[in-house]
Write an enzyme that holds these catalytic residues in place. Sequence first.
Site, PDB file in Angstrom:
ATOM      1  N   THR A  54      -4.453 137.476 -34.810  1.00 56.91           N
ATOM      2  CA  THR A  54      -5.115 138.729 -35.183  1.00 56.91           C
ATOM      3  C   THR A  54      -4.078 139.828 -35.345  1.00 56.91           C
ATOM      4  OG1 THR A  54      -5.497 139.359 -32.878  1.00 56.91           O
ATOM      5  CG2 THR A  54      -7.270 138.160 -34.017  1.00 56.91           C
ATOM      6  N   ASN A  56      -3.170 143.420 -35.160  1.00 52.11           N
ATOM      7  CA  ASN A  56      -3.742 144.580 -34.466  1.00 52.11           C
ATOM      8  C   ASN A  56      -3.359 145.877 -35.173  1.00 52.11           C
ATOM      9  OD1 ASN A  56      -3.600 142.288 -32.525  1.00 52.11           O
ATOM     10  ND2 ASN A  56      -4.533 143.788 -31.141  1.00 52.11           N
ATOM     11  N   GLU A 121      -8.648 144.418 -34.012  1.00 53.55           N
ATOM     12  CA  GLU A 121      -7.795 143.298 -34.418  1.00 53.55           C
ATOM     13  C   GLU A 121      -8.453 142.509 -35.539  1.00 53.55           C
ATOM     14  OE1 GLU A 121      -7.313 140.229 -31.419  1.00 53.55           O
ATOM     15  OE2 GLU A 121      -8.679 141.266 -30.066  1.00 53.55           O
TER      16      GLU A 121
HETATM   17  P1  ADP Z   1      -0.443 139.778 -31.113  1.00 55.12           P
HETATM   18  O1  ADP Z   1      -0.939 139.630 -29.723  1.00 55.12           O
HETATM   19  O2  ADP Z   1       0.906 140.425 -31.223  1.00 55.12           O
HETATM   20  O3  ADP Z   1      -1.433 140.469 -32.015  1.00 55.12           O
HETATM   21  P2  ADP Z   1      -1.261 137.265 -32.380  1.00 55.12           P
HETATM   22  O4  ADP Z   1      -1.105 135.917 -31.728  1.00 55.12           O
HETATM   23  O5  ADP Z   1      -2.635 137.852 -32.456  1.00 55.12           O
HETATM   24  O6  ADP Z   1      -0.255 138.273 -31.651  1.00 55.12           O
HETATM   25  O7  ADP Z   1      -0.634 137.130 -33.818  1.00 55.12           O
HETATM   26  C1  ADP Z   1      -0.757 138.208 -34.689  1.00 55.12           C
HETATM   27  C2  ADP Z   1       0.298 138.238 -35.783  1.00 55.12           C
HETATM   28  O8  ADP Z   1       0.295 137.011 -36.531  1.00 55.12           O
HETATM   29  C3  ADP Z   1      -0.027 139.329 -36.782  1.00 55.12           C
HETATM   30  O9  ADP Z   1       0.488 140.586 -36.391  1.00 55.12           O
HETATM   31  C4  ADP Z   1       0.653 138.804 -38.061  1.00 55.12           C
HETATM   32  O10 ADP Z   1       1.998 139.254 -38.112  1.00 55.12           O
HETATM   33  C5  ADP Z   1       0.639 137.278 -37.875  1.00 55.12           C
HETATM   34  N1  ADP Z   1      -0.363 136.560 -38.708  1.00 55.12           N
HETATM   35  C6  ADP Z   1      -0.094 135.395 -39.375  1.00 55.12           C
HETATM   36  N2  ADP Z   1      -1.184 134.948 -40.027  1.00 55.12           N
HETATM   37  C7  ADP Z   1      -2.183 135.831 -39.776  1.00 55.12           C
HETATM   38  C8  ADP Z   1      -3.560 135.918 -40.199  1.00 55.12           C
HETATM   39  N3  ADP Z   1      -4.116 134.991 -41.003  1.00 55.12           N
HETATM   40  N4  ADP Z   1      -4.299 136.969 -39.748  1.00 55.12           N
HETATM   41  C9  ADP Z   1      -3.747 137.906 -38.938  1.00 55.12           C
HETATM   42  N5  ADP Z   1      -2.460 137.884 -38.518  1.00 55.12           N
HETATM   43  C10 ADP Z   1      -1.668 136.863 -38.920  1.00 55.12           C
HETATM   44  N1  RBF Z   2     -13.382 138.621 -27.696  1.00 57.59           N
HETATM   45  C1  RBF Z   2     -14.406 138.610 -26.816  1.00 57.59           C
HETATM   46  O1  RBF Z   2     -14.211 138.772 -25.628  1.00 57.59           O
HETATM   47  N2  RBF Z   2     -15.716 138.424 -27.237  1.00 57.59           N
HETATM   48  C2  RBF Z   2     -16.025 138.237 -28.545  1.00 57.59           C
HETATM   49  O2  RBF Z   2     -17.206 138.081 -28.865  1.00 57.59           O
HETATM   50  C3  RBF Z   2     -14.959 138.239 -29.514  1.00 57.59           C
HETATM   51  N3  RBF Z   2     -15.214 138.044 -30.835  1.00 57.59           N
HETATM   52  C4  RBF Z   2     -14.171 138.050 -31.723  1.00 57.59           C
HETATM   53  C5  RBF Z   2     -14.438 137.840 -33.084  1.00 57.59           C
HETATM   54  C6  RBF Z   2     -13.411 137.837 -33.997  1.00 57.59           C
HETATM   55  C7  RBF Z   2     -13.726 137.619 -35.464  1.00 57.59           C
HETATM   56  C8  RBF Z   2     -12.072 138.049 -33.591  1.00 57.59           C
HETATM   57  C9  RBF Z   2     -10.946 138.043 -34.575  1.00 57.59           C
HETATM   58  C10 RBF Z   2     -11.794 138.244 -32.236  1.00 57.59           C
HETATM   59  C11 RBF Z   2     -12.836 138.258 -31.294  1.00 57.59           C
HETATM   60  N4  RBF Z   2     -12.596 138.470 -29.944  1.00 57.59           N
HETATM   61  C12 RBF Z   2     -13.630 138.455 -29.035  1.00 57.59           C
HETATM   62  C13 RBF Z   2     -11.240 138.799 -29.490  1.00 57.59           C
HETATM   63  C14 RBF Z   2     -10.525 137.586 -28.944  1.00 57.59           C
HETATM   64  O3  RBF Z   2     -10.839 137.451 -27.587  1.00 57.59           O
HETATM   65  C15 RBF Z   2      -9.023 137.814 -29.118  1.00 57.59           C
HETATM   66  O4  RBF Z   2      -8.703 137.833 -30.486  1.00 57.59           O
HETATM   67  C16 RBF Z   2      -8.255 136.783 -28.371  1.00 57.59           C
HETATM   68  O5  RBF Z   2      -6.918 137.157 -28.368  1.00 57.59           O
HETATM   69  C17 RBF Z   2      -8.412 135.367 -28.899  1.00 57.59           C
HETATM   70  O6  RBF Z   2      -7.649 134.540 -28.097  1.00 57.59           O
HETATM   71 MG    MG Z   3      -3.496 140.042 -32.191  1.00 57.10          MG
END
Ligand code: ADP
Ligand code: RBF
Ligand code: MG
Length: 203
Positions: A54, A56, A121
């Site tokens: 995700t 952020n 995110e």
């Molecule tokens: P963080 O905790 O830093 O957000 P994540 O495990 O959520 O780490 O990874 C997020 C990062 O992965 C984004 O900031 C982006 O650089 C990269 N990324 C790669 N593919 C995707 C995607 N399909 N959607 C969102 N982020 C992506």
């Molecule tokens: N976190 C929650 O605690 N409850 C949720 O219902 C929830 N829904 C999510 C739906 C989407 C589409 C996304 C991208 C994230 C959601 N998350 C939710 C956040 C999730 O816990 C977070 O992205 C974690 O880091 C996944 O491991």
């Molecule tokens: Mg993230």
Amino acid sequence: MSKEEIPTGTTTASGLRPLLIGPSSGPEPPYPYRMSGPVISGFGRGSKELGIPTANLPVDNSLTPWISSIPSGVYFGWASLLLPPSHPNYSPASNTSWSMFPMVMSIGYNPFYKNDTRSAEVHVLHEFQADFYGTDMRLLIMGYIRDEKDYKGLDDLVEDITFDCRVARQSLSRPGWRVKELGDGGQFEGGWLVEQEEEKASL
Ligand code: ADP
Ligand code: RBF
Ligand code: MG
């Protein structure tokens, strides 16, 4: 595909969930919401390892006053990225440096993890060959999918997010929800997503 072939809903751990959100004509007020900013580091929980990275965004009440008052939950819409030419997925369309993709996003406190700050995110529905931290992202939030939930385990959370992705893809594939500027017959005016920054005053 005939209307009868379109599945109307599917049962997940959360029960029967609809696959399409909103009327076929397109988003209804108060949508769409706009949000933009640089992609920042998140909680570092390894969402990527779950297959759901995700991107952020900073939550800034002064830039997006509506963000403090909209319900926490899961939203869907379009994401636009200003990838640098050095990024392996850099391939902007003509007339713009932005690339557009469907997205699902969570706004709120992630009850499963009990965060104490509100986060925004975005999971972009596209496979990227490299990270894009620091890249500018614009969002057009087209609608609301569901409330944030707590879960018994990670598997149930991942199952619901996987279904959110299907909902977003299906809902956004209708002409009234597809962005005109993509040139594939979409009817929705999404020009802001790909607009170049205004020329900086040259004085
Ligand atoms: P963080 O905790 O830093 O957000 P994540 O495990 O959520 O780490 O990874 C997020 C990062 O992965 C984004 O900031 C982006 O650089 C990269 N990324 C790669 N593919 C995707 C995607 N399909 N959607 C969102 N982020 C992506
Ligand atoms: N976190 C929650 O605690 N409850 C949720 O219902 C929830 N829904 C999510 C739906 C989407 C589409 C996304 C991208 C994230 C959601 N998350 C939710 C956040 C999730 O816990 C977070 O992205 C974690 O880091 C996944 O491991
Ligand atoms: Mg993230």
